[in-house]
Write an enzyme that holds these catalytic residues in place. Structure first.
Site: not given
Lengths: 494, 102, 476
Positions: A78, A153, A177
């Site tokens: 990420k 996310s 997330s």
């Protein structure tokens, strides 16, 4: 479920010399590049770095050096995890062009285990979002239905795994997330006990909530990832002094006799009709393995969303105060004064959701309001933790759906509050610091397409092994709860 | 702890934005205001929890984490200033600051 | 119409650690800008603070010496404001639960100055202004500080300076802080108000940017005068923050502080709470060492020094330590005191001498003890000792070797002395006549001629005098 090998299987093949890391990696890079158009998972790919690393690993193996537990496994990160020399813009224009001057503790552990870092994946800006739509640089599309979001996310990380591009990805989970996008993309995701994995080098959103969290196609890969990532780090004062967790057991448990699992009825009300049916089927599957279903009371869970957003936005507004255009990132002149420069830089470069959260967080910390908002939320959080502790006095794990329903369409949740409600089932475990895992739990149909749902398991703090064991048992007993996405199937047969 | 009325909300948004050093055009503030108010109203349910006893401090809470007083080399000037939007040789450069706020 | 001043001090002292409070960067004054930096103190995304154990220990030692009550536990809070040298956009400090409270110290006059609290916090970086820009150096960002806040118990500029000196002495002695104001290790903000005797407290004004003892005194005096004048003219004093301008000797309103900042304090979630266990605190009491007042009393009582000398020698701990070591090795405390106060401390003030403190001198206590021994043995006289010490400032070496090298050794060879004395007596019939007439002191004029005849070799003046007198007798 896997037409493509999972990380563990890939690692065994590469360590045995059945294929070269370089050749495997080259194909992986091709796949990733080819899918940028439709899935769009990656904010940046690092082919030179990755190939050089792959060649090094092949050389080392040929020279007889021992192969680490993630030898040759390509991992997507990420874009809020620092890798020295690489971009980590966190989906925000405020960090556009910035390259991290150091590597995160979790990243160092991946490298020590022999992994190959592939690239940075798209995310909602600084973790603010549950769909991937709050990114300044790209919104990944769901590999099950390109008109739908991946959740967020950690959108890009979930997409990359679900599309069969990489077997393992790292995300971060603050209120869901990683679990939520894992569920909406039909893969497995683990939020470890808070403090089990070092946060050093993870760009902070909610300091008391953030967890570096792996996503994979199999539960044993989550176990493998956790055994590599977990362990003390003197550079993170909130990192627990626990020994690294165990590598995956060879076989999944065949039965779960004696296991008591709790379901909070209040949480079921949030589920869409057919999602409820899938959830019941998953519970029935657990019972078929000998586990006993019980009802638990978690009445504070209905306040969990409010508690979470007050605490998380307060911490986020504080953590984001460092983005001022002084030391890194782009700068805007504003009225030419220092304070004006700071305000113009932040006002122009932060996205809408980031602005909303910074405003909320600043507001709830203002003197005069602080005790009423932040103080109340923290006290309520402690009471929620106590409620969980009481519930775990009667059951061994808690079970819920990960999300109220399947992946939603791009643009569908424009109202911020509607978006926040996507987290209603994942936020409680975050607040209590519990280990929580989402694994594929069946399918529903929307617009003529099959869309995956997730089943969430959680256990008391530090009982990550328990949650992984139960998940493995269910995964082995019900392979039909999971299957590769259409994109992954296409990749597997390519 | 009531949430602000929609019309005060714009003023509150602007004041909070000033505190947070976020330059917001008035139209944008006006746009954000109803969302801000709605979110605070939704979270206002927390008021129901304001009367609770403060729970016992947890026994397993992490405490007393320190490090030894041993200096170690850091980034070095070049690695640090390489990312600076503006520098003057050995320093970071910013528009002239007026006075410290604290 | 008389007015009395009400003054409180907030003093920031840098703790004498080797590394910063929340990261492992070295703490070193004068390093080139932005070289003592890392991801943590430059607030890189993803960096995290971890507290320095030694900082806690030194802070507690200081608290014990100042008679504070150490709290059973403490936490760090974030204090938010925006400035170019505050990288995180907040300072990590202690607001709600500082590590100690109460305490105080007693001035020489007997006046008790009470402390409200002391807390730990990190320093910000340094900003310099140049034309339309400000230049930022983050070497200091993250340096550990203790901030001590007094009750408004001080009544004059002189008292404030006395308090500051006493505080500095205690912090230096315990080793908690070097307190070198020139290195920025001690900084002071002052709160001043005036009132008529017996009245309730009036509005106080904060003065910042005080970094010398002199500045503290001047700023307070100016501010007292300013406020008094305002009241006497029928005006009011506004609650404000003012900056002291050392060049012009005045305080002026600090621009840019019109709106009070809301610091939005909350406990730092990256830093777990700290237990300050009573047993651990008690063990730290031994690190405190002997406080200056006790040391002074001991020098007077057991070493026979005058209170004045004891005061001079204990003004700085390094000097006192040097003195005690020398006294112990030479077994001559009075001589050691003499040489240190007259020669060493004077030499340190000489701009030509590089060393800034007694610890930086190229010679140590055992060297000074050796000089004293050489005088005891009669090998050199006090002039020779003075020359030897002066040489030791610039040329490291063993005193015994330098004595030979520099020809400081007193010549004791009677035949050579006699030779020089005879040479000096030549043509000095007038002096000889005076001496024979009973003015023995007149012989003193000849000692210089003997030294000249000795041509640089050292002679004992008493011996020379005795020999001259004897020779003059023999000339009969």
């Amino acid at each position: 479920m896997t037409a493509l090998p999972d990380a563990l299987a890939l690692r065994q093949r590469l360590a045995a010399g059945e294929a070269s890391v370089e050749a495997t990696l080259a194909r992986t890079l091709q796949r990733c590049a080819a899918r940028e158009g439709d899935v769009g998972a990656f904010a940046a790919l690092w082919p030179e770095r990755a190939l050089e690393r792959a060649r090094e690993l092949d050389r080392a193996r040929a020279a007889g050096e021992p192969c680490g537990p993630l030898f040759g496994v390509p991992v997507a990160l990420k874009s809020n995890l620092c890798v020295a020399g690489e971009v980590a813009h966190c989906g925000s224009r405020v960090l556009e062009g910035w390259r991290a001057p150091y590597s995160a503790g979790a990243v160092e552990r991946l490298l020590a285990a022999g992994a190959v870092l592939l690239g940075a994946t798209h995310m909602d800006e600084f973790g603010f979002g549950s769909s991937g739509e709050n990114s300044a640089f790209g919104v990944p599309r769901n590999p099950w239905d390109g008109a739908r979001t991946c959740g967020g996310s950690s959108s890009g990380s979930a997409a990359a795994v679900a599309a069969g591009l990489v077997p393992l990805a790292l995300g971060s989970d603050t209120g869901g997330s990683v679990r939520q996008p894992a569920a909406l993309c039909g893969v497995a995701g683990l939020k470890p006990t808070y403090g089990r994995v070092s946060r050093y080098g993870l760009v902070a959103f909610g300091s008391s909530l953030d967890c570096v969290s792996p996503l994979a196609r199999s539960v044993r890969d989550l176990e493998l990832a956790l055994s590599v990532l977990s362990g003390a780090d003197g550079r993170d004062a909130t990192c627990l002094e626990l020994p690294p967790s165990e590598p995956p057991a060879a076989a999944a448990p065949a039965r779960l006799d004696g296991l008591r699992f709790g379901v909070a009825e209040a949480q079921l009300a949030a589920l869409e009709g057919d999602a409820r049916a899938r959830f019941d089927a998953a519970c029935a599957a657990l019972e078929a393995l000998g586990a006993e279903r019980r009802t638990v009371e978690l009445d504070l869970a209905e306040h969990a969303l409010a508690i979470y957003y007050v605490v998380a936005t307060a911490e986020a507004s504080s953590n984001l105060a460092r983005f001022d255009g002084v030391r890194y990132g782009p700068r805007r002149a504003g009225d030419g004064s220092l304070q004006g420069m700071v305000a113009a830089t932040r006002g122009e470069l932060f996205g809408a959701e980031a602005v909303r959260r910074i405003l909320l967080g600043t507001y709830v910390l203002e003197s005069g309001y602080r005790d009423a908002w932040y103080g109340t939320a923290q006290r309520a959080r402690e009471r929620l933790r106590a409620q969980f502790a009481r519930a775990f006095g009667e059951v061994d794990v808690l079970v819920s759906a990960t999300t109220p329903g399947p992946a939603f369409r791009l643009g569908e949740r424009a109202d911020p509050l509607a978006m926040y409600r996507s987290d209603v089932l994942t936020v409680p475990a975050s607040l209590a610091g519990l280990p929580a895992l989402s694994l594929p739990g069946g399918f529903v149909e929307r617009d003529g397409r099959a869309l995956p749902l997730g089943l969430q398991l959680s256990a008391p703090a530090r009982e990550d092994a328990r949650v992984l064991r139960v998940a493995r048992a269910l995964e082995a007993a019900r392979p039909e709860f999971a299957r590769p996405s259409p994109v992954a199937l296409a990749e597997a047969s390519a | 702890m009531a949430a602000p009325m929609a019309d005060e909300a714009t003023e509150i948004v602007l004041a909070t934005a000033r505190l947070a050093r976020l330059e917001l055009a008035p139209e944008r503030a006006a746009e954000l205001a109803p969302q801000f108010a709605a979110i605070l109203a939704a979270f206002g349910r927390l008021a129901e929890l304001a009367e609770g006893e403060a729970p016992e401090p947890r026994a397993d809470l992490v405490r007393d984490v320190t490090r030894e007083d041993v200096p170690r080399p850091g980034l070095g000037r070049e690695a640090f200033l390489a990312a600076a939007p503006e520098r003057a040789e050995a320093h970071l450069r910013v528009p002239r600051a007026v006075g410290r706020d604290a | 119409m008389s007015w009395e001043a009400v003054i409180g001090l907030e003093v920031h002292a840098q703790l004498a650690t080797r590394s910063k409070l929340f990261c492992a960067c070295e703490v070193r004054f004068g390093a080139p800008p932005n070289t003592l930096v890392c991801p943590v103190c430059t607030a890189q995304p993803g960096a995290l603070p971890v507290a320095n154990r030694e900082a806690f220990e030194l802070a507690v030692v200081a608290a014990l010496a100042l008679e504070c009550e150490v709290a059973p536990e403490c936490r760090f809070d974030r204090k938010h404001y925006v400035y170019c040298d505050l990288p995180k956009g907040f300072q990590i400090t202690q607001y709600e639960r500082p590590y100690c409270s109460g305490g105080g110290l007693t001035l020489a006059s007997g006046k008790r100055v009470r402390l409200v609290r002391i807390h730990l916090e990190e320093d910000a970086g340094k900003t310099a202004h140049e034309g339309p820009y400000s230049l930022v150096d983050l070497n200091r960002a993250g340096v550990p500080l203790i901030e001590s806040v007094t009750e408004p118990d001080l009544a004059s500029a002189a008292e404030a300076q006395e308090y500051l000196a006493a505080l500095k002495e205690i912090l230096q002695y315990t080793g908690a802080s070097g307190c070198d104001m020139e290195k920025g290790e001690l900084r002071c903000d002052v709160n001043v108000s005036v009132r008529r005797p017996g009245e309730a407290l009036r509005t106080k004004v904060e003065i910042k940017n005080l970094n010398s003892f002199k500045g503290v005194g001047l700023a307070i005096e100016h501010e007292i005068a300013r406020q008094t004048a305002l009241y006497e003219a029928g005006g009011t004093v506004a609650q404000e923050t003012r900056l002291f301008d050392p060049e012009r000797g005045v305080t002026e309103l600090m621009r840019g502080k019109e709106d009070a900042e809301d610091y939005r304090y909350f406990p730092d979630p990256d830093l777990p709470p700290h237990t300050l266990a009573p047993e651990w605190v008690e063990r730290l009491r031994s690190r405190q060492g002997e406080l200056p007042a006790a040391r002074r009393a001991r020098y007077v009582r057991t070493l026979g020094l005058s209170p004045y000398d004891a005061g001079v020698l204990t003004a700085e701990r390094s000097v006192a330590d040097f003195f005690e070591a020398t006294a112990r090795l030479s077994r001559r405390p009075k001589e050691a005191a003499n040489w240190i106060t007259n020669e060493l401390l004077r030499g340190l003030n000489d701009p030509a001498v590089e060393a800034g403190s007694i610890d930086e001198l190229p010679f140590r206590a055992h060297d000074l003890a050796e000089v004293i021994a050489l005088v005891e043995e009669g090998r050199i006289d006090s002039n020779g000792a003075r020359a030897l010490i002066a040489a030791l400032f610039t040329r490291p070496g063993r005193p015994r070797d330098l004595v030979r090298e520099l020809g400081l050794e007193l010549v004791r060879d009677a035949s050579r002395l006699e030779q020089w004395c005879r040479a000096a007596l030549e043509g000095q019939e007038a002096v000889v006549a005076d001496v024979r007439a009973g003015k023995t002191k007149a012989v003193g004029a000849l000692i210089g001629r003997v030294k000249k005849a000795a041509d640089g070799m050292a002679v004992d003046a008493r011996e020379v005098q005795a020999m001259l007198l004897r020779l003059i007798e023999e000339l009969e």
